[in-house]
Scaffold this active site. Structure first.
Site, PDB file in Angstrom:
ATOM      1  N   CYS A  26       4.773  33.662  38.077  1.00  0.00           N
ATOM      2  CA  CYS A  26       5.195  34.905  37.387  1.00  0.00           C
ATOM      3  C   CYS A  26       6.450  34.606  36.579  1.00  0.00           C
ATOM      4  O   CYS A  26       7.480  35.275  36.715  1.00  0.00           O
ATOM      5  CB  CYS A  26       5.424  36.032  38.387  1.00  0.00           C
ATOM      6  SG  CYS A  26       4.065  36.289  39.541  1.00  0.00           S
TER       7      CYS A  26
ATOM      8  N   GLY B 295      13.910  32.877  32.082  1.00  0.00           N
ATOM      9  CA  GLY B 295      15.268  32.503  32.452  1.00  0.00           C
ATOM     10  C   GLY B 295      15.302  31.570  33.651  1.00  0.00           C
ATOM     11  O   GLY B 295      16.014  30.558  33.657  1.00  0.00           O
TER      12      GLY B 295
ATOM     13  N   CYS C 294      13.509  42.127  41.888  1.00  0.00           N
ATOM     14  CA  CYS C 294      14.650  42.913  41.414  1.00  0.00           C
ATOM     15  C   CYS C 294      14.462  44.366  41.835  1.00  0.00           C
ATOM     16  O   CYS C 294      14.635  45.282  41.029  1.00  0.00           O
ATOM     17  CB  CYS C 294      14.821  42.783  39.908  1.00  0.00           C
ATOM     18  SG  CYS C 294      13.361  43.227  38.934  1.00  0.00           S
TER      19      CYS C 294
END
Length: 457
Positions: free
Chosen positions: A269, A274, A384
């Site tokens: 994923c 980043g 997150c």
């Protein structure tokens, strides 16, 4: 009000070759775009940037300044939606929820300007009245718009004095957090999510030097928090690929994997990339997998600018088969409730049903990732999200059904200044209220959960 980091770059907009709007229309263009995008977020569940792009495609082109203003208005309206609704309901004979949708959008975005953006009263009120008059479906309510917004402006201090950050988030979400974190911590989290988001970067090398060159603050975790409001592409080092934008919390999971040169590493994923960049910068042989070809295109662009390489595969990470890996990073799809300060649309487009379905997906991804891991290999799972189902409970149930995995506790030295975020099992539970600062816009970080596991036997 100073622009937020996400406002420093142009909002998704219309092709530049289109003719600019007439001057008279430009005065209302930002407000019209903000109100139209506001409806798309709440009624269609569109993400903030998608809503701006979709609404903007139907309107005259905006210059960069006007596009930034529209994005700022929309962001504030979503971030302070509870307070705005309460204030407007007091002033309206008919509750806002029962008002015509176009009028509700105009009033809400105008009230956001009056209460939280420092826009002159006459500019916010007059533009809202003009937008109401211009819409034949609600033109007869322009007097209502004028009276309501003038009352909002007159009662601004009283409204702000009774402002409760918890009211700016959906009740079901606040209730969940009070059960998980307690009322006091929930209030701190809500207040942190209402603040302007920070702009953090991850340097590929020399964090001290880049902090000095950019005039930023070197954080304990080696990310850099920028103070400048300059556009990101104009900052030193961006074009040269010396660093990339990444919230300080989002930079931690890849560091916990502690990869070495030559190790075979999977980033599941992976987009927008980043964490892939962090892993590739260690010299590891990285394979980045994501099901979205469009998002992988952005990953490729990021790696090219940074001068880094990775094998990139468009595939479902829950089904992809490959050679066993030394280390795996699974930053799983989640409700993203830890990022509401940066993406306020999340609060109004996600539901409890979404959390349950995402938790089921995360469980499948974790089981599959474990099967791709070499004996003795490392797996870092992260989301997150502030929801226990997507963090703590996910790992608890994983360890119950997978006896070949063991939790590898995070040490305080691996999470500087975040020792309080390490739970009793040795996993990280980061909440947005951590890292307070004297200047609110330089405080906090995204909410995150991260756990490190090893395959035993």
């Amino acid at each position: 009000m100073k622009p937020t980091p996400s406002q420093r770059n142009p909002a998704p907009g219309r092709p530049r070759e289109r003719a600019a709007a007439p001057e008279a229309d430009r005065a209302l263009a930002s407000r019209r775009l903000a109100a139209s995008a506001f409806r798309r977020v709440l009624e269609k569940g569109a993400a903030l940037d998608d809503a701006l792009a979709e609404a903007g495609a139907r309107l005259p082109a905006l210059d960069e300044r006007d596009a930034r203003l529209a994005r700022s208005i929309l962001t504030v309206a979503l971030k302070r939606l509870g307070t705005l609704r309460q204030a407007l309901d007091v002033c309206l004979k008919t509750p806002l929820a029962q008002s015509p949708p176009d009028l509700a959008a105009i009033l809400t975005t105008a009230a956001a300007q009056l209460l939280f953006m420092g826009v002159p009263d006459h500019a916010a009120v007059d533009s809202a009245v003009a937008l109401t008059r211009a819409d034949r479906r609600i033109a007869g309510l322009s007097g209502v718009a004028n009276a309501v917004l003038r009352r909002i402006a007159a009662e601004r201090k009283a409204i702000l004095d009774r402002h409760d950050p918890c009211a700016d988030l959906p009740g079901w979400l606040i209730q969940r957090w009070r059960l998980a974190y307690g009322p006091e911590r929930t209030a701190r989290i809500a207040a942190a999510l209402g603040q302007e988001p920070t702009l953090d970067i991850t340097p590929l090398s020399d964090p001290e030097g880049w902090a000095e060159r950019l005039g930023g603050r070197l954080l304990p975790t080696r990310s850099i928090r920028l103070i400048s409001h300059d556009p990101v592409p104009a900052l030193p080092g961006y074009a040269d690929g010396a660093w990339f934008v990444q919230d300080a919390a989002a930079a931690i999971p890849a560091r916990l994997l502690d990869t070495n040169p030559g190790e075979r590493v999977l980033d599941l994923c992976a987009a927008p990339g980043g964490k892939t960049a962090q892993l590739a910068a260690t010299g590891a042989a990285v394979t980045a997998i994501d099901r979205s070809s469009a998002r992988l295109g952005r990953l490729r662009q990021n790696l090219a600018r940074l001068g880094l390489k990775a094998d990139i595969i468009a595939a479902d990470a829950a089904a992809w088969a490959g050679e066993p890996a030394d280390a795996i990073l699974l930053d799983a799809p989640c409700a993203s409730t830890g990022t509401i300060r940066r993406h306020p649309d999340v609060a109004w487009t996600k539901t409890e049903t979404d959390i349950a379905s995402l938790a089921a997906l995360q469980a499948r991804l974790l089981d599959h990732a474990a099967g791709l891991l070499k004996p003795g290999g490392r797996l870092v799972y992260s989301t997150c999200s502030l929801e226990p189902e997507e963090g703590e409970r996910q790992i608890e149930t994983l360890l119950e059904r997978r006896r070949d995995l063991a939790l590898d506790a995070v040490l305080p030295a691996e999470a500087p200044a975040l020792g309080a975020a390490i739970d009793e099992r040795g996993a990280l539970r980061i909440t947005p209220d951590l890292w307070p600062a004297e200047e609110a816009r330089l405080s906090g970080l995204d909410g995150f959960y991260a756990a490190r596991l090893r395959r035993v036997g």
